[in-house]
Scaffold this motif. Sequence first.
Motif, PDB file in Angstrom:
ATOM      1  N   GLN A 351       0.790  -1.435   0.301  1.00  0.00           N
ATOM      2  CA  GLN A 351       0.052  -0.266   0.446  1.00  0.00           C
ATOM      3  C   GLN A 351       0.876   1.451   0.207  1.00  0.00           C
ATOM      4  OE1 GLN A 351      -2.847  -0.010   2.836  1.00  0.00           O
ATOM      5  NE2 GLN A 351      -4.483   1.734   2.135  1.00  0.00           N
ATOM      6  N   VAL A 352       0.140   2.666  -0.229  1.00  0.00           N
ATOM      7  CA  VAL A 352       1.151   3.483  -0.787  1.00  0.00           C
ATOM      8  C   VAL A 352       1.199   3.984   0.694  1.00  0.00           C
ATOM      9  CG1 VAL A 352       1.632   5.357  -2.825  1.00  0.00           C
ATOM     10  CG2 VAL A 352       0.997   3.210  -2.905  1.00  0.00           C
ATOM     11  N   TYR A 353       1.512   5.108   1.091  1.00  0.00           N
ATOM     12  CA  TYR A 353       1.179   5.954   2.347  1.00  0.00           C
ATOM     13  C   TYR A 353       1.567   7.723   1.351  1.00  0.00           C
ATOM     14  CZ  TYR A 353      -0.867   2.826   5.282  1.00  0.00           C
ATOM     15  OH  TYR A 353      -0.815   1.510   6.810  1.00  0.00           O
ATOM     16  N   ALA A 354       0.739   8.573   1.711  1.00  0.00           N
ATOM     17  CA  ALA A 354       1.331  10.160   1.884  1.00  0.00           C
ATOM     18  C   ALA A 354       2.203  10.458   3.213  1.00  0.00           C
ATOM     19  CB  ALA A 354       0.048  10.310   1.528  1.00  0.00           C
ATOM     20  N   LEU A 355       2.986  10.706   2.785  1.00  0.00           N
ATOM     21  CA  LEU A 355       4.341  11.807   3.513  1.00  0.00           C
ATOM     22  C   LEU A 355       3.772  13.457   3.957  1.00  0.00           C
ATOM     23  CD1 LEU A 355       7.142   9.621   3.082  1.00  0.00           C
ATOM     24  CD2 LEU A 355       5.930   9.538   5.298  1.00  0.00           C
ATOM     25  N   ASP A 356       3.808  13.195   4.341  1.00  0.00           N
ATOM     26  CA  ASP A 356       3.771  14.894   4.996  1.00  0.00           C
ATOM     27  C   ASP A 356       4.484  15.386   5.577  1.00  0.00           C
ATOM     28  OD1 ASP A 356       3.975  15.035   7.954  1.00  0.00           O
ATOM     29  OD2 ASP A 356       1.069  14.658   7.724  1.00  0.00           O
ATOM     30  N   GLU A 357       5.007  17.184   5.782  1.00  0.00           N
ATOM     31  CA  GLU A 357       6.393  17.568   6.536  1.00  0.00           C
ATOM     32  C   GLU A 357       6.663  16.984   7.770  1.00  0.00           C
ATOM     33  OE1 GLU A 357       5.382  21.919   5.161  1.00  0.00           O
ATOM     34  OE2 GLU A 357       6.541  21.488   3.127  1.00  0.00           O
ATOM     35  N   SER A 358       5.786  16.629   8.278  1.00  0.00           N
ATOM     36  CA  SER A 358       5.608  16.657   9.854  1.00  0.00           C
ATOM     37  C   SER A 358       6.676  15.134   9.967  1.00  0.00           C
ATOM     38  CB  SER A 358       4.566  16.372  10.928  1.00  0.00           C
ATOM     39  OG  SER A 358       3.482  14.663  10.250  1.00  0.00           O
ATOM     40  N   GLY A 359       6.203  14.686   9.018  1.00  0.00           N
ATOM     41  CA  GLY A 359       7.545  13.012   8.740  1.00  0.00           C
ATOM     42  C   GLY A 359       6.398  11.932   8.656  1.00  0.00           C
ATOM     43  N   LEU A 360       4.883  12.009   9.245  1.00  0.00           N
ATOM     44  CA  LEU A 360       4.054  11.299   9.595  1.00  0.00           C
ATOM     45  C   LEU A 360       3.054  10.886   8.068  1.00  0.00           C
ATOM     46  CD1 LEU A 360       2.900  11.903  13.285  1.00  0.00           C
ATOM     47  CD2 LEU A 360       4.234   9.998  12.897  1.00  0.00           C
ATOM     48  N   ALA A 361       2.545   9.454   8.319  1.00  0.00           N
ATOM     49  CA  ALA A 361       1.553   9.588   7.214  1.00  0.00           C
ATOM     50  C   ALA A 361       0.959   8.784   6.815  1.00  0.00           C
ATOM     51  CB  ALA A 361       2.938   8.241   6.147  1.00  0.00           C
TER      52      ALA A 361
END
Length: 382
Positions: A351-361
């Motif tokens: 599965q693809v997870y979208a990372l954000d600038e916080s480092g979480l996804a």
Amino acid sequence: MTIDRRVFLLGTTALAASTAFAPAADAGPIWAFFGTYTGKESKGIYASTFDPKTGTLGEPVLAAEVGSPSFLAVHPTNKYLYAVGEGAVKGNKGGGVYAFAIDAATGKLTKLNEGDSVGAGPCQVSIDPSGKMLFIANYGGGSSTVFAVNADGKLGKQLAFNQYAGTSVDKGRQEAPHTHCTVFDKAGQHCFVVDLGLDTVMVYAVDPTAGTLSDKPQLITMPKGTGPRHIALNKDNTIAYVNGELNMTANVVKLDIAAGKFEVVQSLSTVPEGKPMKGYSTAETKLHPNGKFVYVSNRGQNSVAAFAVEADGKLKAIGHITGDIKTPRNFNIDPSGKWMLIANQDGNSVQVYALDESGLAKPTASKVKVGSPVCVKFVPAG
């Protein structure tokens, strides 16, 4: 063979996160190759198209039929791919080691040749930045094997075989050496060999052009009962991040290779409970391409622990990546740094997870079926 380029529609979470790590404007499709355990649901190595602009995965297609190609390595030219076969091969002392040519247009893999890992249970493979030396970790045999890589991508002669010896405190898992990982530094001057059974990381000086490595490695001693499994290095080789499979930790090691000095300066739990739990174990460690985050997958607890890298290289826990995750093994972050692909061994999916600038996804709607996936590697599409 042409790979099916059908893709899944991304959810709004992925679209909202798409600007967090903006790739180059000309970023084109890449191939995602999946190493697996073969059986009822899998026949070998699979390939999917992956669009780094949108985070969409194409339907996986069998790229090469081979027995349990659990871990993969990509040649620095992106022309060749290497795999270990964990099962014993008839007539071999150990398992199989395979070299493939990559067709960048179709994703097809053509076998060039194969070799014998010599040690039992080969579980991981890596290639140096010059593309001339291949290291194999033999978990069952507690050893590492080194091959030359020829200019045509084929496996060349065996350069070395290193048999390790000893035990550590966990009598069930550390009754003998269990070599789990080999990683080259960015300059290709050293190879780090991680042994779960010995609570030790061996550091070999290597010369890929001459095909030589040091007779006696430098040793990084991990805390007893850690069970070190995988390792990630920062860009200047001053810090290593090592996950403890047995005690569920992310460990920070200060490196001074020139002086032969190594120090474990931090050990953080990878699980919310803050301590090892029965049936839990860590699997993979990855450093984000921007160097700002470290990730460790938790099997049993079924998450990916996320840490921020502080100015001194130490880690700060920032949370856990969760979702429909079942026994996360290897995972990988695409070159744009926007997307994390998680291999769910017991969920038979990637599965693809979208990372954000916080480092979480967060999970996206892009999820494909792959039988017992273990490893994810990226190669530019042609």
